[in-house]
Design a protein around this motif. Structure first.
Motif, PDB file in Angstrom:
ATOM      1  N   LEU A 142       0.852  -1.190   0.000  1.00 54.19           N
ATOM      2  CA  LEU A 142       0.000   0.000   0.000  1.00 54.19           C
ATOM      3  C   LEU A 142       0.890   1.244   0.000  1.00 54.19           C
ATOM      4  CD1 LEU A 142      -2.928  -0.892   2.447  1.00 54.19           C
ATOM      5  CD2 LEU A 142      -2.789  -1.163  -0.031  1.00 54.19           C
ATOM      6  N   GLY A 143       1.777   1.358   0.971  1.00 52.31           N
ATOM      7  CA  GLY A 143       2.788   2.402   0.929  1.00 52.31           C
ATOM      8  C   GLY A 143       2.465   3.682   1.667  1.00 52.31           C
ATOM      9  N   GLY A 144       1.291   3.776   2.279  1.00 44.88           N
ATOM     10  CA  GLY A 144       0.918   5.019   2.934  1.00 44.88           C
ATOM     11  C   GLY A 144       1.821   5.395   4.090  1.00 44.88           C
ATOM     12  N   VAL A 145       2.163   4.433   4.919  1.00 47.86           N
ATOM     13  CA  VAL A 145       3.036   4.720   6.063  1.00 47.86           C
ATOM     14  C   VAL A 145       4.431   5.099   5.584  1.00 47.86           C
ATOM     15  CG1 VAL A 145       4.168   3.698   8.082  1.00 47.86           C
ATOM     16  CG2 VAL A 145       1.730   3.295   7.672  1.00 47.86           C
ATOM     17  N   LEU A 146       4.953   4.391   4.612  1.00 43.52           N
ATOM     18  CA  LEU A 146       6.272   4.716   4.069  1.00 43.52           C
ATOM     19  C   LEU A 146       6.309   6.149   3.554  1.00 43.52           C
ATOM     20  CD1 LEU A 146       9.117   3.975   3.097  1.00 43.52           C
ATOM     21  CD2 LEU A 146       8.062   3.010   1.035  1.00 43.52           C
ATOM     22  N   ALA A 147       5.298   6.533   2.788  1.00 44.08           N
ATOM     23  CA  ALA A 147       5.244   7.903   2.255  1.00 44.08           C
ATOM     24  C   ALA A 147       5.135   8.930   3.368  1.00 44.08           C
ATOM     25  CB  ALA A 147       4.078   8.039   1.281  1.00 44.08           C
TER      26      ALA A 147
ATOM     27  N   ALA B  78       2.019  12.958   1.799  1.00 51.35           N
ATOM     28  CA  ALA B  78       1.821  11.539   1.517  1.00 51.35           C
ATOM     29  C   ALA B  78       0.403  11.257   1.044  1.00 51.35           C
ATOM     30  CB  ALA B  78       2.125  10.713   2.764  1.00 51.35           C
ATOM     31  N   ALA B  79      -0.579  11.949   1.608  1.00 56.10           N
ATOM     32  CA  ALA B  79      -1.968  11.762   1.173  1.00 56.10           C
ATOM     33  C   ALA B  79      -2.133  12.144  -0.292  1.00 56.10           C
ATOM     34  CB  ALA B  79      -2.905  12.590   2.054  1.00 56.10           C
ATOM     35  N   ILE B  80      -1.489  13.218  -0.712  1.00 51.43           N
ATOM     36  CA  ILE B  80      -1.559  13.641  -2.113  1.00 51.43           C
ATOM     37  C   ILE B  80      -0.890  12.610  -3.013  1.00 51.43           C
ATOM     38  CG2 ILE B  80      -0.822  15.401  -3.758  1.00 51.43           C
ATOM     39  CD1 ILE B  80      -1.049  17.413  -1.420  1.00 51.43           C
ATOM     40  N   VAL B  81       0.267  12.107  -2.584  1.00 55.30           N
ATOM     41  CA  VAL B  81       0.970  11.082  -3.357  1.00 55.30           C
ATOM     42  C   VAL B  81       0.092   9.851  -3.532  1.00 55.30           C
ATOM     43  CG1 VAL B  81       2.872   9.418  -3.249  1.00 55.30           C
ATOM     44  CG2 VAL B  81       3.305  11.834  -2.798  1.00 55.30           C
ATOM     45  N   MET B  82      -0.503   9.372  -2.448  1.00 52.27           N
ATOM     46  CA  MET B  82      -1.331   8.164  -2.511  1.00 52.27           C
ATOM     47  C   MET B  82      -2.556   8.387  -3.383  1.00 52.27           C
ATOM     48  SD  MET B  82       0.296   5.863  -0.889  1.00 52.27           S
ATOM     49  CE  MET B  82      -0.992   4.623  -0.889  1.00 52.27           C
ATOM     50  N   ALA B  83      -3.170   9.560  -3.279  1.00 46.83           N
ATOM     51  CA  ALA B  83      -4.351   9.851  -4.095  1.00 46.83           C
ATOM     52  C   ALA B  83      -4.000   9.837  -5.578  1.00 46.83           C
ATOM     53  CB  ALA B  83      -4.944  11.200  -3.700  1.00 46.83           C
TER      54      ALA B  83
ATOM     55  N   THR C  42      -1.712   7.102   5.673  1.00 44.50           N
ATOM     56  CA  THR C  42      -0.973   8.356   5.758  1.00 44.50           C
ATOM     57  C   THR C  42      -1.322   9.155   7.013  1.00 44.50           C
ATOM     58  OG1 THR C  42      -2.622   9.444   4.352  1.00 44.50           O
ATOM     59  CG2 THR C  42      -0.659   8.576   3.276  1.00 44.50           C
ATOM     60  N   PHE C  43      -2.547   9.105   7.449  1.00 41.82           N
ATOM     61  CA  PHE C  43      -2.934   9.835   8.660  1.00 41.82           C
ATOM     62  C   PHE C  43      -2.979   8.925   9.886  1.00 41.82           C
ATOM     63  CE2 PHE C  43      -4.656  12.667   5.341  1.00 41.82           C
ATOM     64  CZ  PHE C  43      -4.056  13.850   5.729  1.00 41.82           C
ATOM     65  N   GLY C  44      -3.771   7.865   9.810  1.00 43.91           N
ATOM     66  CA  GLY C  44      -3.859   6.957  10.953  1.00 43.91           C
ATOM     67  C   GLY C  44      -2.556   6.223  11.218  1.00 43.91           C
ATOM     68  N   GLY C  45      -1.963   5.665  10.153  1.00 46.15           N
ATOM     69  CA  GLY C  45      -0.711   4.951  10.317  1.00 46.15           C
ATOM     70  C   GLY C  45       0.409   5.850  10.797  1.00 46.15           C
ATOM     71  N   TYR C  46       0.436   7.082  10.296  1.00 42.79           N
ATOM     72  CA  TYR C  46       1.475   8.015  10.723  1.00 42.79           C
ATOM     73  C   TYR C  46       1.324   8.375  12.197  1.00 42.79           C
ATOM     74  CZ  TYR C  46       4.463  12.145  10.873  1.00 42.79           C
ATOM     75  OH  TYR C  46       5.437  13.056  11.207  1.00 42.79           O
ATOM     76  N   ALA C  47       0.082   8.529  12.662  1.00 46.25           N
ATOM     77  CA  ALA C  47      -0.138   8.812  14.082  1.00 46.25           C
ATOM     78  C   ALA C  47       0.368   7.653  14.944  1.00 46.25           C
ATOM     79  CB  ALA C  47      -1.625   9.061  14.341  1.00 46.25           C
TER      80      ALA C  47
ATOM     81  N   GLY D  62      12.260  -2.318   5.032  1.00 41.43           N
ATOM     82  CA  GLY D  62      13.385  -2.469   4.109  1.00 41.43           C
ATOM     83  C   GLY D  62      13.699  -1.190   3.375  1.00 41.43           C
ATOM     84  N   ALA D  63      12.662  -0.497   2.891  1.00 35.25           N
ATOM     85  CA  ALA D  63      12.878   0.763   2.170  1.00 35.25           C
ATOM     86  C   ALA D  63      13.453   1.833   3.085  1.00 35.25           C
ATOM     87  CB  ALA D  63      11.561   1.239   1.556  1.00 35.25           C
ATOM     88  N   LEU D  64      12.926   1.935   4.307  1.00 36.14           N
ATOM     89  CA  LEU D  64      13.432   2.941   5.241  1.00 36.14           C
ATOM     90  C   LEU D  64      14.859   2.634   5.677  1.00 36.14           C
ATOM     91  CD1 LEU D  64      10.307   3.601   7.490  1.00 36.14           C
ATOM     92  CD2 LEU D  64      11.359   5.185   5.865  1.00 36.14           C
ATOM     93  N   ALA D  65      15.159   1.356   5.880  1.00 33.69           N
ATOM     94  CA  ALA D  65      16.524   0.988   6.272  1.00 33.69           C
ATOM     95  C   ALA D  65      17.514   1.338   5.167  1.00 33.69           C
ATOM     96  CB  ALA D  65      16.583  -0.512   6.584  1.00 33.69           C
ATOM     97  N   PHE D  66      17.119   1.113   3.922  1.00 31.92           N
ATOM     98  CA  PHE D  66      17.995   1.455   2.795  1.00 31.92           C
ATOM     99  C   PHE D  66      18.216   2.964   2.724  1.00 31.92           C
ATOM    100  CE2 PHE D  66      18.473   2.761  -1.653  1.00 31.92           C
ATOM    101  CZ  PHE D  66      19.629   2.060  -1.992  1.00 31.92           C
ATOM    102  N   ILE D  67      17.136   3.727   2.869  1.00 27.63           N
ATOM    103  CA  ILE D  67      17.260   5.189   2.828  1.00 27.63           C
ATOM    104  C   ILE D  67      18.090   5.684   4.000  1.00 27.63           C
ATOM    105  CG2 ILE D  67      15.959   7.343   3.041  1.00 27.63           C
ATOM    106  CD1 ILE D  67      13.659   5.881   1.552  1.00 27.63           C
TER     107      ILE D  67
END
Length: 222
Positions: A75-80, A89-94, A124-129, A200-205
């Motif tokens: 899904l990717g919302g939390v990563l974004a 992130a909400a704009i990206v996902m939309a 993006t909102f709930g997961g980020y919180a 994995g993506a965050l660890a790489f970044i």
């Protein structure tokens, strides 16, 4: 029997009233997000929005198999949200979900508001919180970034499945019990894949371009 996977729902799975309600909620959330991004986002983060949209778009095109004959995808919302903040992130996902629906017919247009809410805004909102709360409990983002992201990513998938189950039940598509069993049971497993990809993506970044982790909270350029 292959369980239903309706986070990319087609038209007809949700009733028109449910679709309208979530179009309104989603449109309002995106309007607020656009205002916040215009006022707060550092210009250096704008190219990252494009890169993140491309990464999530590509990631959602690849399914990973799980036992029982079904599959899941990023899904990717939390990563974004961890990289860009929840508004950008909400704009990206939309944008990602809208392109998939319009160009690739992956999800209906009538239910697009529902799909953006379930697949994008919950993360993006709930997961980020959740991410911020868990990271704070672990001593801050420097120490808790990866485990907090794992918890938030997993929970965002499960939460989306729960919300989708209620939407289906209210729409009269299926009973709440049947939807919860089919959706939540499998998305508990699919969420593990989401957590692994996110970490994995965050660890790489973090190892290669740690400066990108500072853009989310950088002040907007004047």
């Amino acid at each position: 029997m292959t369980p239903i996977f309706l986070l990319h729902a087609a038209d007809g799975f949700f009733s028109v009233p449910v679709s309208i309600v979530f179009w309104v909620i989603t449109a309002a959330a995106l309007a607020v997000s656009l205002r916040q991004v215009s006022a707060r986002l550092d210009d250096r983060a704008i190219p990252l929005m494009g890169v993140m949209a491309a990464f999530i778009f590509a990631g959602q095109m690849f399914n990973f198999q799980i036992p029982g004959g079904t599959s899941g995808h990023l899904l990717g919302g939390v990563l974004a949200a961890v990289l860009l903040g929840p508004y950008a992130a909400a704009i990206v996902m939309a944008c990602v979900i809208a392109v998939q629906a319009i160009v690739f017919q992956d999800g209906g247009l009538v239910v697009l508001g529902v799909n953006i809410f379930n697949m994008g805004l919950i993360g993006t909102f709930g997961g980020y919180a959740v991410y911020r709360a868990v990271a704070a409990a672990l001593g801050g983002e420097a120490k808790g970034r990866l485990p907090a992201a794992a918890v938030a990513a997993w929970l965002s998938v499960v939460a989306a499945a729960v919300v989708c189950s209620f939407q289906l039940a209210v729409s009269g598509t299926t009973s709440l019990e049947a939807a919860l069993v089919a959706m939540v049971g499998w998305h508990v497993i699919i969420g593990i894949g989401e957590a692994i990809i996110t970490v994995g993506a965050l660890a790489f970044i973090q190892a290669s371009r740690a400066d990108l982790l500072t853009l989310r909270d950088a002040p907007a350029s004047s």
